[in-house]
Design a protein around this motif. Structure first.
Motif, PDB file in Angstrom:
ATOM      1  N   UNK A  38      21.156  44.035 148.565  1.00 43.47           N
ATOM      2  CA  UNK A  38      21.188  44.829 146.810  1.00 43.47           C
ATOM      3  C   UNK A  38      20.263  45.921 147.000  1.00 43.47           C
ATOM      4  N   UNK A  39      19.938  46.415 145.445  1.00 41.07           N
ATOM      5  CA  UNK A  39      19.024  48.173 146.127  1.00 41.07           C
ATOM      6  C   UNK A  39      18.156  47.568 146.209  1.00 41.07           C
ATOM      7  N   UNK A  40      17.389  48.352 146.761  1.00 42.07           N
ATOM      8  CA  UNK A  40      15.744  48.527 147.557  1.00 42.07           C
ATOM      9  C   UNK A  40      15.189  48.790 146.855  1.00 42.07           C
ATOM     10  N   UNK A  55      22.290  30.590 147.145  1.00 40.43           N
ATOM     11  CA  UNK A  55      22.963  30.487 145.957  1.00 40.43           C
ATOM     12  C   UNK A  55      22.296  29.992 144.069  1.00 40.43           C
ATOM     13  N   UNK A  56      21.354  30.022 144.354  1.00 40.20           N
ATOM     14  CA  UNK A  56      20.568  29.483 143.653  1.00 40.20           C
ATOM     15  C   UNK A  56      20.018  30.562 143.228  1.00 40.20           C
ATOM     16  N   UNK A  57      19.351  31.820 143.721  1.00 41.52           N
ATOM     17  CA  UNK A  57      18.799  32.303 143.980  1.00 41.52           C
ATOM     18  C   UNK A  57      19.668  33.355 143.188  1.00 41.52           C
ATOM     19  N   UNK A  58      20.440  33.704 143.353  1.00 42.34           N
ATOM     20  CA  UNK A  58      21.295  34.942 142.591  1.00 42.34           C
ATOM     21  C   UNK A  58      21.957  34.423 141.699  1.00 42.34           C
ATOM     22  N   UNK A  59      21.123  33.630 140.593  1.00 41.75           N
ATOM     23  CA  UNK A  59      22.426  32.614 139.269  1.00 41.75           C
ATOM     24  C   UNK A  59      21.603  33.693 137.568  1.00 41.75           C
ATOM     25  N   UNK A  60      20.670  34.447 138.081  1.00 41.68           N
ATOM     26  CA  UNK A  60      20.470  35.283 136.836  1.00 41.68           C
ATOM     27  C   UNK A  60      20.566  36.129 137.057  1.00 41.68           C
ATOM     28  N   UNK A  61      21.452  36.882 137.998  1.00 45.41           N
ATOM     29  CA  UNK A  61      21.823  38.478 138.295  1.00 45.41           C
ATOM     30  C   UNK A  61      23.488  38.950 138.539  1.00 45.41           C
ATOM     31  N   UNK A  62      23.672  40.231 138.002  1.00 46.60           N
ATOM     32  CA  UNK A  62      24.778  40.241 138.692  1.00 46.60           C
ATOM     33  C   UNK A  62      25.699  39.944 139.804  1.00 46.60           C
ATOM     34  N   UNK A  63      26.394  39.409 139.843  1.00 45.61           N
ATOM     35  CA  UNK A  63      26.889  39.299 141.530  1.00 45.61           C
ATOM     36  C   UNK A  63      28.688  39.684 141.655  1.00 45.61           C
ATOM     37  N   UNK A  64      28.064  40.208 142.944  1.00 41.55           N
ATOM     38  CA  UNK A  64      29.379  41.166 143.369  1.00 41.55           C
ATOM     39  C   UNK A  64      30.140  40.237 144.312  1.00 41.55           C
ATOM     40  N   UNK A  65      31.412  39.666 143.815  1.00 40.74           N
ATOM     41  CA  UNK A  65      31.818  39.000 144.429  1.00 40.74           C
ATOM     42  C   UNK A  65      32.584  39.406 146.073  1.00 40.74           C
ATOM     43  N   UNK A  66      33.500  39.050 147.276  1.00 33.52           N
ATOM     44  CA  UNK A  66      34.801  39.077 148.156  1.00 33.52           C
ATOM     45  C   UNK A  66      35.260  38.666 147.813  1.00 33.52           C
ATOM     46  N   UNK A  67      36.589  39.196 147.687  1.00 36.41           N
ATOM     47  CA  UNK A  67      37.981  38.929 147.129  1.00 36.41           C
ATOM     48  C   UNK A  67      38.568  37.049 147.470  1.00 36.41           C
ATOM     49  N   UNK A  68      38.482  36.669 146.261  1.00 33.93           N
ATOM     50  CA  UNK A  68      39.259  35.528 146.837  1.00 33.93           C
ATOM     51  C   UNK A  68      40.848  35.608 147.600  1.00 33.93           C
ATOM     52  N   UNK A  69      40.775  34.729 147.875  1.00 32.07           N
ATOM     53  CA  UNK A  69      41.862  34.176 149.053  1.00 32.07           C
ATOM     54  C   UNK A  69      41.568  35.346 150.362  1.00 32.07           C
ATOM     55  N   UNK A  94      29.630  32.203 139.815  1.00 32.93           N
ATOM     56  CA  UNK A  94      29.729  33.239 138.872  1.00 32.93           C
ATOM     57  C   UNK A  94      29.648  34.806 139.333  1.00 32.93           C
ATOM     58  N   UNK A  95      30.680  35.496 138.885  1.00 37.10           N
ATOM     59  CA  UNK A  95      30.656  36.820 139.840  1.00 37.10           C
ATOM     60  C   UNK A  95      30.529  38.069 137.949  1.00 37.10           C
ATOM     61  N   UNK A  96      30.731  39.474 138.407  1.00 42.66           N
ATOM     62  CA  UNK A  96      30.320  40.362 137.150  1.00 42.66           C
ATOM     63  C   UNK A  96      31.608  41.610 137.778  1.00 42.66           C
ATOM     64  N   UNK A  97      31.866  41.213 139.740  1.00 42.66           N
ATOM     65  CA  UNK A  97      32.985  42.697 139.941  1.00 42.66           C
ATOM     66  C   UNK A  97      33.128  41.556 140.589  1.00 42.66           C
ATOM     67  N   UNK A  98      34.720  41.860 141.394  1.00 43.63           N
ATOM     68  CA  UNK A  98      35.469  41.540 142.544  1.00 43.63           C
ATOM     69  C   UNK A  98      35.481  42.082 143.691  1.00 43.63           C
ATOM     70  N   UNK A  99      35.353  42.459 144.841  1.00 52.47           N
ATOM     71  CA  UNK A  99      36.160  43.611 145.638  1.00 52.47           C
ATOM     72  C   UNK A  99      36.747  43.026 146.940  1.00 52.47           C
ATOM     73  N   UNK A 100      37.045  44.198 147.163  1.00 54.99           N
ATOM     74  CA  UNK A 100      38.101  43.354 148.782  1.00 54.99           C
ATOM     75  C   UNK A 100      37.570  43.271 149.476  1.00 54.99           C
ATOM     76  N   UNK A 138      24.544  51.325 144.123  1.00 55.58           N
ATOM     77  CA  UNK A 138      24.188  51.576 142.412  1.00 55.58           C
ATOM     78  C   UNK A 138      23.994  51.469 142.178  1.00 55.58           C
ATOM     79  N   UNK A 139      23.011  49.821 142.250  1.00 60.32           N
ATOM     80  CA  UNK A 139      22.849  49.413 141.205  1.00 60.32           C
ATOM     81  C   UNK A 139      23.727  48.082 140.392  1.00 60.32           C
ATOM     82  N   UNK A 140      24.968  48.279 141.096  1.00 58.48           N
ATOM     83  CA  UNK A 140      25.871  47.378 140.285  1.00 58.48           C
ATOM     84  C   UNK A 140      25.807  46.046 140.506  1.00 58.48           C
ATOM     85  N   UNK A 141      24.657  44.626 141.467  1.00 55.43           N
ATOM     86  CA  UNK A 141      24.881  43.720 141.095  1.00 55.43           C
ATOM     87  C   UNK A 141      24.050  43.943 142.918  1.00 55.43           C
ATOM     88  N   UNK A 142      24.478  42.497 143.138  1.00 56.74           N
ATOM     89  CA  UNK A 142      23.502  41.930 144.399  1.00 56.74           C
ATOM     90  C   UNK A 142      25.791  41.642 145.452  1.00 56.74           C
TER      91      UNK A 142
END
Length: 305
Positions: free
Chosen positions: A169-171, A183-197, A216-222, A233-237
């Protein structure tokens, strides 16, 4: 005229006596005299003239000796190459790695190897998991480096280290005050997930499922590198492997993630090809680089990098 005879011819021309030539080439003086006789019989003309117990080459012998220098230069070059290969100072490395290892451990190991062995050439590519496997199986690369290797026929492997996945996360983020996160700690924050598969993406999803927490996730990346860049960049955890988190390329806070998601980092190579001396030398540098990863700080609590 064979190579040994050419060596004797060269020694006599340089030293002018059979005694000195014998000492240089490690033969007796009579053996040198016999060699001269044999060479002259084979050539069909005289090679030396004797004047006051010294031997002087004929013009024909001088021509032969000059032409033979190229042979000795080639031999010296071959001997140097053999020494370089024996000491892993020459040759080429063909490497392939997935991003979590390729952009951290391997780059530092390459730098150390090239500093110690400046004559080598390194061919290095960073690919996804399947690309690394293909590079080894096709013999386009001698060594591969991946996370979460599950074993495959025809592939040899060495476990380099175990490292749990961590939350980044951002400092100064509110959750950076926690000793560890789940997982429960992250539920109220934007989460960046690693790609399914992907292996790490599926492992993260399994951890959420084990805690009965909705994924739940706000962005998914490989790749974890992308996730860390977004977290910086403060886009999520994000939850990523610790090798990526502690690579030193991102200004992020890192906290242990629970339930633990252990990940193994592996070196792999083809079972039907023995590793070269240079590859073994490089693998030792990789082990050194792994030992310097501050993953121990993950287990004990907190780190900002």
């Amino acid at each position: 005229m064979n190579l040994r005879q050419i060596e004797i011819l060269r020694a006599i021309i340089r030293h002018n006596t059979t005694v000195a030539a014998a000492r240089v080439v490690g033969l007796s003086q009579p053996a040198i005299s016999n060699a001269i006789k044999t060479m002259e019989e084979q050539a069909g003309f005289a090679l030396f003239q004797r004047v006051n117990n010294r031997l002087y080459p004929t013009p024909e012998a001088t021509i032969l000796a000059e032409d033979a220098e190229a042979i000795f230069d080639l031999h010296d070059k071959l001997e140097r190459r053999i020494r370089d290969l024996r000491d892993s100072r020459a040759g080429q490395l063909r490497l392939v790695a997935t991003p979590p290892i390729g952009y951290g451990i391997i780059t530092s190991a390459i730098q150390e190897t090239q500093q110690a062995r400046p004559k080598i050439r390194t061919y290095f590519d960073v690919r996804r998991y399947e690309g690394v496997m293909n590079g080894i199986e096709s013999h386009n690369a001698e060594l591969g480096f991946i996370l979460a290797f599950g074993g495959k026929p025809g592939i040899q492997s060495e476990l380099l280290c175990h490292c749990d996945m961590v939350c980044v996360m951002p400092p100064g983020h509110p959750l950076s005050a926690r000793a560890q996160l789940g997982p429960r700690d992250l539920r109220d924050y934007r989460f960046i997930a690693l790609e399914r598969g992907t292996r790490l993406g599926e492992a993260t999803r399994a951890a959420f499922e084990a805690e009965r927490e909705e994924f739940n996730f706000s962005a998914e990346v490989r790749y974890g590198n992308t996730a860390c860049a977004l977290a910086e960049a403060h886009a999520g955890l994000a939850v990523v492997d610790s090798l990526t988190a502690f690579s030193g390329r991102f200004k992020v806070a890192v906290r242990p993630f629970r339930p633990a998601i252990p990940v193994g980092a592996y070196a792999i190579w083809s079972e039907n090809r023995s590793l070269s001396r240079l590859a073994r030398f490089f693998l030792a540098r990789v082990r050194d680089a792994v030992a310097n990863v501050p993953s121990a700080s993950i287990a004990s609590g907190q780190a900002d990098v």
